[in-house]
Write an enzyme that holds these catalytic residues in place. Structure first.
Site, PDB file in Angstrom:
ATOM      1  N   MET A  30      -6.500   9.059 -10.893  1.00 32.46           N
ATOM      2  CA  MET A  30      -5.727  10.178 -11.442  1.00 32.46           C
ATOM      3  C   MET A  30      -6.262  11.509 -10.908  1.00 32.46           C
ATOM      4  O   MET A  30      -5.972  12.571 -11.463  1.00 32.46           O
ATOM      5  CB  MET A  30      -5.766  10.136 -12.969  1.00 32.46           C
ATOM      6  CG  MET A  30      -5.127   8.843 -13.497  1.00 32.46           C
ATOM      7  SD  MET A  30      -4.574   8.950 -15.185  1.00 32.46           S
ATOM      8  CE  MET A  30      -6.111   9.242 -16.005  1.00 32.46           C
ATOM      9  N   GLY A  36     -18.073   8.941  -8.272  1.00 33.96           N
ATOM     10  CA  GLY A  36     -17.707   7.595  -8.733  1.00 33.96           C
ATOM     11  C   GLY A  36     -16.472   7.095  -7.991  1.00 33.96           C
ATOM     12  O   GLY A  36     -16.443   5.981  -7.454  1.00 33.96           O
ATOM     13  N   HIS A  37     -15.432   7.950  -7.938  1.00 37.17           N
ATOM     14  CA  HIS A  37     -14.223   7.581  -7.187  1.00 37.17           C
ATOM     15  C   HIS A  37     -14.564   7.346  -5.713  1.00 37.17           C
ATOM     16  O   HIS A  37     -14.073   6.411  -5.085  1.00 37.17           O
ATOM     17  CB  HIS A  37     -13.184   8.712  -7.230  1.00 37.17           C
ATOM     18  CG  HIS A  37     -12.627   9.024  -8.584  1.00 37.17           C
ATOM     19  ND1 HIS A  37     -12.833  10.232  -9.198  1.00 37.17           N
ATOM     20  CD2 HIS A  37     -11.864   8.301  -9.431  1.00 37.17           C
ATOM     21  CE1 HIS A  37     -12.204  10.250 -10.365  1.00 37.17           C
ATOM     22  NE2 HIS A  37     -11.611   9.086 -10.534  1.00 37.17           N
ATOM     23  N   ASP A 151     -14.529   1.446 -16.642  1.00 35.91           N
ATOM     24  CA  ASP A 151     -13.375   1.098 -17.483  1.00 35.91           C
ATOM     25  C   ASP A 151     -13.271  -0.420 -17.520  1.00 35.91           C
ATOM     26  O   ASP A 151     -12.333  -1.008 -16.975  1.00 35.91           O
ATOM     27  CB  ASP A 151     -12.116   1.746 -16.894  1.00 35.91           C
ATOM     28  CG  ASP A 151     -12.245   3.251 -16.817  1.00 35.91           C
ATOM     29  OD1 ASP A 151     -12.199   3.895 -17.858  1.00 35.91           O
ATOM     30  OD2 ASP A 151     -12.432   3.797 -15.698  1.00 35.91           O
ATOM     31  N   SER A 186     -17.156  11.183 -14.767  1.00 42.89           N
ATOM     32  CA  SER A 186     -15.770  11.082 -15.226  1.00 42.89           C
ATOM     33  C   SER A 186     -15.071  12.399 -14.953  1.00 42.89           C
ATOM     34  O   SER A 186     -15.688  13.470 -15.083  1.00 42.89           O
ATOM     35  CB  SER A 186     -15.746  10.801 -16.733  1.00 42.89           C
ATOM     36  OG  SER A 186     -14.451  11.013 -17.238  1.00 42.89           O
ATOM     37  N   SER A 187     -13.792  12.344 -14.614  1.00 43.06           N
ATOM     38  CA  SER A 187     -13.023  13.576 -14.396  1.00 43.06           C
ATOM     39  C   SER A 187     -13.016  14.419 -15.666  1.00 43.06           C
ATOM     40  O   SER A 187     -13.009  15.648 -15.618  1.00 43.06           O
ATOM     41  CB  SER A 187     -11.582  13.244 -14.020  1.00 43.06           C
ATOM     42  OG  SER A 187     -11.563  12.371 -12.913  1.00 43.06           O
ATOM     43  N   ARG A 188     -13.024  13.747 -16.827  1.00 45.17           N
ATOM     44  CA  ARG A 188     -12.959  14.486 -18.095  1.00 45.17           C
ATOM     45  C   ARG A 188     -14.239  15.288 -18.355  1.00 45.17           C
ATOM     46  O   ARG A 188     -14.218  16.214 -19.167  1.00 45.17           O
ATOM     47  CB  ARG A 188     -12.696  13.537 -19.261  1.00 45.17           C
ATOM     48  CG  ARG A 188     -11.259  13.024 -19.291  1.00 45.17           C
ATOM     49  CD  ARG A 188     -10.979  12.225 -20.553  1.00 45.17           C
ATOM     50  NE  ARG A 188      -9.591  11.819 -20.663  1.00 45.17           N
ATOM     51  CZ  ARG A 188      -9.070  10.730 -20.106  1.00 45.17           C
ATOM     52  NH1 ARG A 188      -9.832   9.932 -19.387  1.00 45.17           N
ATOM     53  NH2 ARG A 188      -7.792  10.437 -20.255  1.00 45.17           N
TER      54      ARG A 188
HETATM   55  P1  AMP Z   1      -9.444   7.531 -13.001  1.00 39.31           P
HETATM   56  O1  AMP Z   1      -9.132   8.596 -12.005  1.00 39.31           O
HETATM   57  O2  AMP Z   1     -10.298   7.993 -14.145  1.00 39.31           O
HETATM   58  O3  AMP Z   1      -8.220   6.775 -13.434  1.00 39.31           O
HETATM   59  O4  AMP Z   1     -10.366   6.482 -12.237  1.00 39.31           O
HETATM   60  C1  AMP Z   1      -9.920   5.852 -11.053  1.00 39.31           C
HETATM   61  C2  AMP Z   1     -10.841   4.701 -10.749  1.00 39.31           C
HETATM   62  O5  AMP Z   1     -12.177   5.180 -10.576  1.00 39.31           O
HETATM   63  C3  AMP Z   1     -10.879   3.670 -11.900  1.00 39.31           C
HETATM   64  O6  AMP Z   1     -10.920   2.374 -11.347  1.00 39.31           O
HETATM   65  C4  AMP Z   1     -12.165   4.020 -12.599  1.00 39.31           C
HETATM   66  O7  AMP Z   1     -12.736   2.925 -13.297  1.00 39.31           O
HETATM   67  C5  AMP Z   1     -13.044   4.451 -11.424  1.00 39.31           C
HETATM   68  N1  AMP Z   1     -14.146   5.273 -11.900  1.00 39.31           N
HETATM   69  C6  AMP Z   1     -14.072   6.315 -12.768  1.00 39.31           C
HETATM   70  N2  AMP Z   1     -15.294   6.803 -13.022  1.00 39.31           N
HETATM   71  C7  AMP Z   1     -16.184   6.050 -12.299  1.00 39.31           C
HETATM   72  C8  AMP Z   1     -17.601   6.063 -12.146  1.00 39.31           C
HETATM   73  N3  AMP Z   1     -18.366   6.927 -12.788  1.00 39.31           N
HETATM   74  N4  AMP Z   1     -18.153   5.141 -11.313  1.00 39.31           N
HETATM   75  C9  AMP Z   1     -17.386   4.247 -10.643  1.00 39.31           C
HETATM   76  N5  AMP Z   1     -16.036   4.183 -10.751  1.00 39.31           N
HETATM   77  C10 AMP Z   1     -15.435   5.081 -11.576  1.00 39.31           C
END
Ligand code: AMP
Length: 279
Positions: A30, A36-37, A151, A186-188
């Site tokens: 998102m 992480g991403h 997640d 986390s983005s949040r």
């Molecule tokens: P999101 O943008 O939050 O929907 O995350 C996109 C992908 O990145 C999802 O598969 C998440 O589980 C993964 N993700 C988010 N935060 C992390 C993190 N800290 N480490 C590894 N993967 C992450």
């Protein structure tokens, strides 16, 4: 790196990759990308011929209008990060590209995943995740798709979707990247105030405390201590619990032979944080 906005631009590129038997690695996100991403992108780049990152804030997976409105959006910065990570394509679809008018929602029985933890506290969330990933998998046709174990319940939902509708896609679950203070990226986290940001690592510390309590303190006492400590520091708890890592069935005492996971979701002010640790 190619930047793509429309299905009609995407389809011929995917067709050509398929015709030449190239592997396609897919990282759905998102946006508001962090390390992480990027670790998911790096793994995909290592393992696949062509890597597609999708950036789409999926309205169907938000059960809270304020969270959707305030979700961080940083497309220019995201583009730079993806270019630096050697991603081949960034796909930025609009809502109507993902869900056309004639779109028929896919049906999927998620079993207990629908009613525990994130399923319980975010009604409709996983149906939204299933709908968006089913559509994106139909469009991108990935041979490999990469997800974060941060997640963990979503990883299980994705595996259920894969088994039912996308057996030719290999799902790769990747470890959680953390700040040096233990806070899961986390983005949040971008929405935390400086004061909240200082407190946020206590959440991971509390979860780690539960893992370390195994065999020393009864399970319920360990969970209650963690909740009391976090509440005393201003966190509002959705849930903190210990479950079987393979199924997310809650356990009542430490006498389990199974691999375990401590799971949690908490609010710091307006921001909801989730995290988990397997042990
Ligand atoms: P999101 O943008 O939050 O929907 O995350 C996109 C992908 O990145 C999802 O598969 C998440 O589980 C993964 N993700 C988010 N935060 C992390 C993190 N800290 N480490 C590894 N993967 C992450």
């Amino acid at each position: 790196m190619k930047k793509i906005y429309y299905r009609r631009e995407l389809a011929p590129i995917i067709d050509e990759l398929k015709e030449s038997n190239k592997t396609i690695g897919f990282v759905p996100t998102m946006g508001a990308l962090h390390e992480g991403h990027i670790s998911l992108i790096a793994r995909a780049v290592e393992e696949c011929d062509f890597v597609v990152c999708c950036i789409f804030v999926n309205p169907k997976q938000f059960n809270n209008a304020g969270d959707l409105k305030n979700y961080p959006r940083l497309p220019e910065k995201d583009t730079l990060l993806l270019e630096n990570a050697n991603c081949n394509m960034a796909f930025f679809p609009a809502v109507e590209e993902v869900y056309p008018e004639n779109y028929i929602p896919v049906e999927l029985d998620l079993g207990i995943l629908e009613s525990v933890y994130e399923g319980k506290y975010r009604p409709g969330h996983f149906d939204g995740v299933v709908q968006v990933l089913n559509r994106l998998f139909e469009l991108v046709k990935p041979t490999h798709a990469y997800f974060g174990l941060k997640d963990i319940q979503q990883c299980m939902v994705v595996e259920t979707l894969q088994r039912a509708y996308h057996p030719n896609t290999t799902i790769v679950n990747c470890d959680t990247l953390r700040e040096s203070n233990g806070l899961a990226m986390s983005s949040r986290n971008l929405r935390l105030t400086p004061e909240e940001n200082d407190k946020a690592p206590l959440f991971a510390k509390a979860l780690k405390g539960i893992c370390d309590a195994k065999a020393n303190i009864p399970l319920k006492g360990a969970i209650d201590n963690a909740i009391a400590e976090l509440e005393s520091r201003g966190f509002v708890i959705d849930y903190i619990d210990v479950a079987k890592a393979k199924t997310l069935e809650s356990i009542n005492n430490w006498n389990s032979e199974d691999e375990l996971v401590v799971v949690g979701a908490v609010f710091l002010g307006e921001v909801r944080l989730i995290d988990n640790m397997q042990f």
